[in-house]
Scaffold this motif. Structure first.
Motif, PDB file in Angstrom:
ATOM      1  N   LEU A   1      42.875  26.538  46.569  1.00 22.79           N
ATOM      2  CA  LEU A   1      41.811  26.937  45.647  1.00 22.79           C
ATOM      3  C   LEU A   1      40.876  27.973  46.282  1.00 22.79           C
ATOM      4  O   LEU A   1      40.513  28.972  45.651  1.00 22.79           O
ATOM      5  N   VAL A   2      40.496  27.735  47.516  1.00 21.51           N
ATOM      6  CA  VAL A   2      39.583  28.663  48.194  1.00 21.51           C
ATOM      7  C   VAL A   2      40.293  29.988  48.488  1.00 21.51           C
ATOM      8  O   VAL A   2      39.688  31.063  48.400  1.00 21.51           O
ATOM      9  N   LEU A   3      41.576  29.916  48.830  1.00 25.10           N
ATOM     10  CA  LEU A   3      42.370  31.128  49.026  1.00 25.10           C
ATOM     11  C   LEU A   3      42.339  31.992  47.772  1.00 25.10           C
ATOM     12  O   LEU A   3      42.091  33.206  47.830  1.00 25.10           O
ATOM     13  N   GLY A   4      42.573  31.370  46.614  1.00 25.30           N
ATOM     14  CA  GLY A   4      42.557  32.121  45.369  1.00 25.30           C
ATOM     15  C   GLY A   4      41.190  32.706  45.065  1.00 25.30           C
ATOM     16  O   GLY A   4      41.064  33.874  44.681  1.00 25.30           O
ATOM     17  N   HIS A   5      40.159  31.900  45.252  1.00 29.75           N
ATOM     18  CA  HIS A   5      38.802  32.357  44.948  1.00 29.75           C
ATOM     19  C   HIS A   5      38.422  33.562  45.804  1.00 29.75           C
ATOM     20  O   HIS A   5      37.948  34.584  45.281  1.00 29.75           O
ATOM     21  N   PHE A   6      38.614  33.473  47.101  1.00 28.47           N
ATOM     22  CA  PHE A   6      38.142  34.538  47.991  1.00 28.47           C
ATOM     23  C   PHE A   6      39.058  35.764  47.975  1.00 28.47           C
ATOM     24  O   PHE A   6      38.647  36.825  48.443  1.00 28.47           O
ATOM     25  N   THR A   7      40.246  35.628  47.426  1.00 30.17           N
ATOM     26  CA  THR A   7      41.062  36.816  47.191  1.00 30.17           C
ATOM     27  C   THR A   7      40.333  37.774  46.250  1.00 30.17           C
ATOM     28  O   THR A   7      40.386  38.996  46.421  1.00 30.17           O
ATOM     29  N   VAL A   8      39.614  37.209  45.282  1.00 32.10           N
ATOM     30  CA  VAL A   8      38.852  38.024  44.333  1.00 32.10           C
ATOM     31  C   VAL A   8      37.429  38.249  44.819  1.00 32.10           C
ATOM     32  O   VAL A   8      36.920  39.377  44.801  1.00 32.10           O
ATOM     33  N   TYR A   9      36.778  37.177  45.266  1.00 32.08           N
ATOM     34  CA  TYR A   9      35.336  37.250  45.540  1.00 32.08           C
ATOM     35  C   TYR A   9      35.019  38.239  46.656  1.00 32.08           C
ATOM     36  O   TYR A   9      33.989  38.909  46.624  1.00 32.08           O
TER      37      TYR A   9
ATOM     38  N   ILE B   1      39.034  30.671  53.103  1.00 32.21           N
ATOM     39  CA  ILE B   1      38.137  31.832  53.069  1.00 32.21           C
ATOM     40  C   ILE B   1      38.760  33.005  53.835  1.00 32.21           C
ATOM     41  O   ILE B   1      38.854  34.129  53.318  1.00 32.21           O
ATOM     42  N   GLY B   2      39.164  32.737  55.067  1.00 34.54           N
ATOM     43  CA  GLY B   2      39.754  33.796  55.877  1.00 34.54           C
ATOM     44  C   GLY B   2      41.039  34.330  55.276  1.00 34.54           C
ATOM     45  O   GLY B   2      41.272  35.545  55.233  1.00 34.54           O
ATOM     46  N   GLY B   3      41.892  33.422  54.787  1.00 38.60           N
ATOM     47  CA  GLY B   3      43.143  33.844  54.174  1.00 38.60           C
ATOM     48  C   GLY B   3      42.926  34.645  52.906  1.00 38.60           C
ATOM     49  O   GLY B   3      43.633  35.626  52.645  1.00 38.60           O
ATOM     50  N   GLY B   4      41.929  34.240  52.104  1.00 40.85           N
ATOM     51  CA  GLY B   4      41.631  34.978  50.882  1.00 40.85           C
ATOM     52  C   GLY B   4      41.123  36.374  51.173  1.00 40.85           C
ATOM     53  O   GLY B   4      41.499  37.348  50.509  1.00 40.85           O
ATOM     54  N   ALA B   5      40.247  36.492  52.175  1.00 39.96           N
ATOM     55  CA  ALA B   5      39.727  37.808  52.556  1.00 39.96           C
ATOM     56  C   ALA B   5      40.851  38.717  53.041  1.00 39.96           C
ATOM     57  O   ALA B   5      40.912  39.907  52.689  1.00 39.96           O
ATOM     58  N   LEU B   6      41.770  38.147  53.834  1.00 37.80           N
ATOM     59  CA  LEU B   6      42.893  38.945  54.315  1.00 37.80           C
ATOM     60  C   LEU B   6      43.828  39.330  53.171  1.00 37.80           C
ATOM     61  O   LEU B   6      44.322  40.468  53.110  1.00 37.80           O
ATOM     62  N   THR B   7      44.081  38.390  52.264  1.00 38.59           N
ATOM     63  CA  THR B   7      44.953  38.681  51.124  1.00 38.59           C
ATOM     64  C   THR B   7      44.365  39.785  50.258  1.00 38.59           C
ATOM     65  O   THR B   7      45.061  40.726  49.856  1.00 38.59           O
ATOM     66  N   GLY B   8      43.064  39.669  49.966  1.00 35.60           N
ATOM     67  CA  GLY B   8      42.411  40.711  49.188  1.00 35.60           C
ATOM     68  C   GLY B   8      42.466  42.051  49.882  1.00 35.60           C
ATOM     69  O   GLY B   8      42.654  43.097  49.249  1.00 35.60           O
TER      70      GLY B   8
END
Length: 402
Positions: free
Chosen positions: A231-239, A356-363
């Motif tokens: 869930l956090v991965l998905g959120h921070f990919t956008v945020y 958080i870190g994974g989402g930022a990297l994915t984005g």
């Protein structure tokens, strides 16, 4: 070593509070300081970059490295300190966080700033591993979600007030001044904690739930931790890239984008309150509803990125959903890990920050693609997250009767 029992059934603190809300206010204030300090480099990217003579990308990397530091150290450090008296541990990690903030403010070079942030990151992981359990121990029976929501309001306040005010202060008096202000407020909260927080008794956990590995064998907990990371991965990919999404793809002006981000933060107060009020009644249903609301808001955002009125609604719903999510997730973790709350929370904190870190990297990896695709990409991990969360239904204990 086993984690102490910090649930609704743990019994009262050894020393009752003269003002029951005072301890919760201290916890909320410390969360406000921790989250504000964590995100200060985002708002002060350019001043820090110019002053230290490094690229803005290297300053931005401090946020990602911070998240991974928390994710990788929260579980082992929480396990190592499991036998510490709760108040002493809380005071120690709060003091360590303040020290890291002071070091950041005094940094004359990028490596020194990185050391200060690394110290804050290590303290951050243990802090989040114990703060929800501490709050639950101060709650009346059956009110853990509501109490968690009160404490987690400090997170929403940091997003709405702390980070914007810290950014303004940093631009006026310098970025070090913003870190000094955060350190001063943190030290004030530390002094208040010494006076107002009660001692929490250590209780021995049953052998089957002792230790970090044992906590993951508790029914449903592994699935909940996995759902958290997704869930956090998905959120921070956008945020992480929400500003270019709103400004470039949705064609909002810079002023309008700032107002939308403020709306997102204000909606977070509503989400935190709803998560607390509803979470004690039907915790699993509310958790699934929160995930569905988050998915719906991302669908609306992706579909309406060029329809500004609908985009405003999508941002508001997104703010409600994601603010409610930590409350419902943390309360669920405390329920599923009732016999080892600190160890369970440590896994939750690790999963959250790795997300958080994974989402930022994915984005970042997708930044070369059209930014309007980010909301759709973020939906991909939400589907298995919903499945993992749904699979924990049988493991949820029934709420205590009132």
């Amino acid at each position: 070593m086993s984690a102490p029992l910090l649930t609704d059934q743990a019994g009262p603190p050894t020393k009752s509070l003269a003002r029951p809300w005072a301890g919760l206010l201290v916890l909320a204030t410390t969360i406000f300081v921790v989250v504000t300090t964590e995100l200060l480099p985002v708002g002060l990217l350019t001043p820090i970059s110019d002053d230290l003579g490094v690229a803005r990308s290297r300053v931005g990397l401090l946020v990602t490295v911070y998240a991974f530091t928390v994710g990788l150290t929260a579980a082992p450090l929480t396990h190592w300190t499991a036998a510490w008296p709760r108040k002493r541990l809380y005071m120690t990690v709060s003091a360590a966080f303040s020290l890291g903030t002071v070091l950041s403010a005094a940094a004359e070079s990028y490596p020194m700033l990185a050391i200060g942030r690394f110290l804050c990151g290590m303290a951050h992981g243990v802090f989040w591993s114990i703060v929800a359990g501490y709050a639950a121990a101060l709650a009346k029976p059956g009110r853990s979600s509501r109490t968690t929501a009160i404490v987690f309001a400090g997170n929403s306040a940091a997003l709405v007030l702390g980070v914007p005010l810290g950014t303004v202060l940093g631009n006026v008096v310098g970025w070090r001044g913003a870190f000094c202000a955060a350190a001063a407020l943190g030290l004030g909260a530390l002094a208040a904690a010494q006076r107002l927080l009660p001692d929490i008794p250590n209780r021995s956990a049953p052998p089957q739930s002792a230790g970090l590995g044992g906590a993951l064998r508790l029914p449903g907990l592994r699935s909940m931790v996995t759902a958290t990371a997704l869930l956090v991965l998905g959120h921070f990919t956008v945020y992480t890239y929400v500003t270019p999404l709103l400004h470039d793809a949705a064609a909002f002006s810079e002023a309008a984008t700032s107002m939308l981000l403020a709306l997102y933060g204000l909606a977070g107060f509503l989400g935190t309150w709803l998560g607390g009020v509803l979470g004690d009644r039907r915790p699993h249903t509310v958790l699934l509803g929160t995930i569905a609301l988050m998915a719906g808001s991302l669908v609306l955002l992706g579909a309406s990125v060029r329809l500004q009125p609908l985009a405003v609604v999508a941002v508001a719903l997104w703010g409600v959903a994601f603010a409610a999510l930590p409350v419902t997730l943390q309360s669920s973790v405390l329920r599923l890990g009732a016999t080892a709350p600190d160890a369970a929370s440590a896994w939750y904190v690790s999963a959250f920050n790795l997300g958080i870190g994974g989402g930022a990297l994915t984005g970042g990896l997708l930044s070369s693609s059209p930014v309007a695709m980010l909301p759709w990409t973020a939906l991909i991990p939400l589907v298995p997250a919903f499945v993992f969360a749904w699979s924990t239904r049988a493991a949820f204990p029934h709420p205590p009767s009132r």
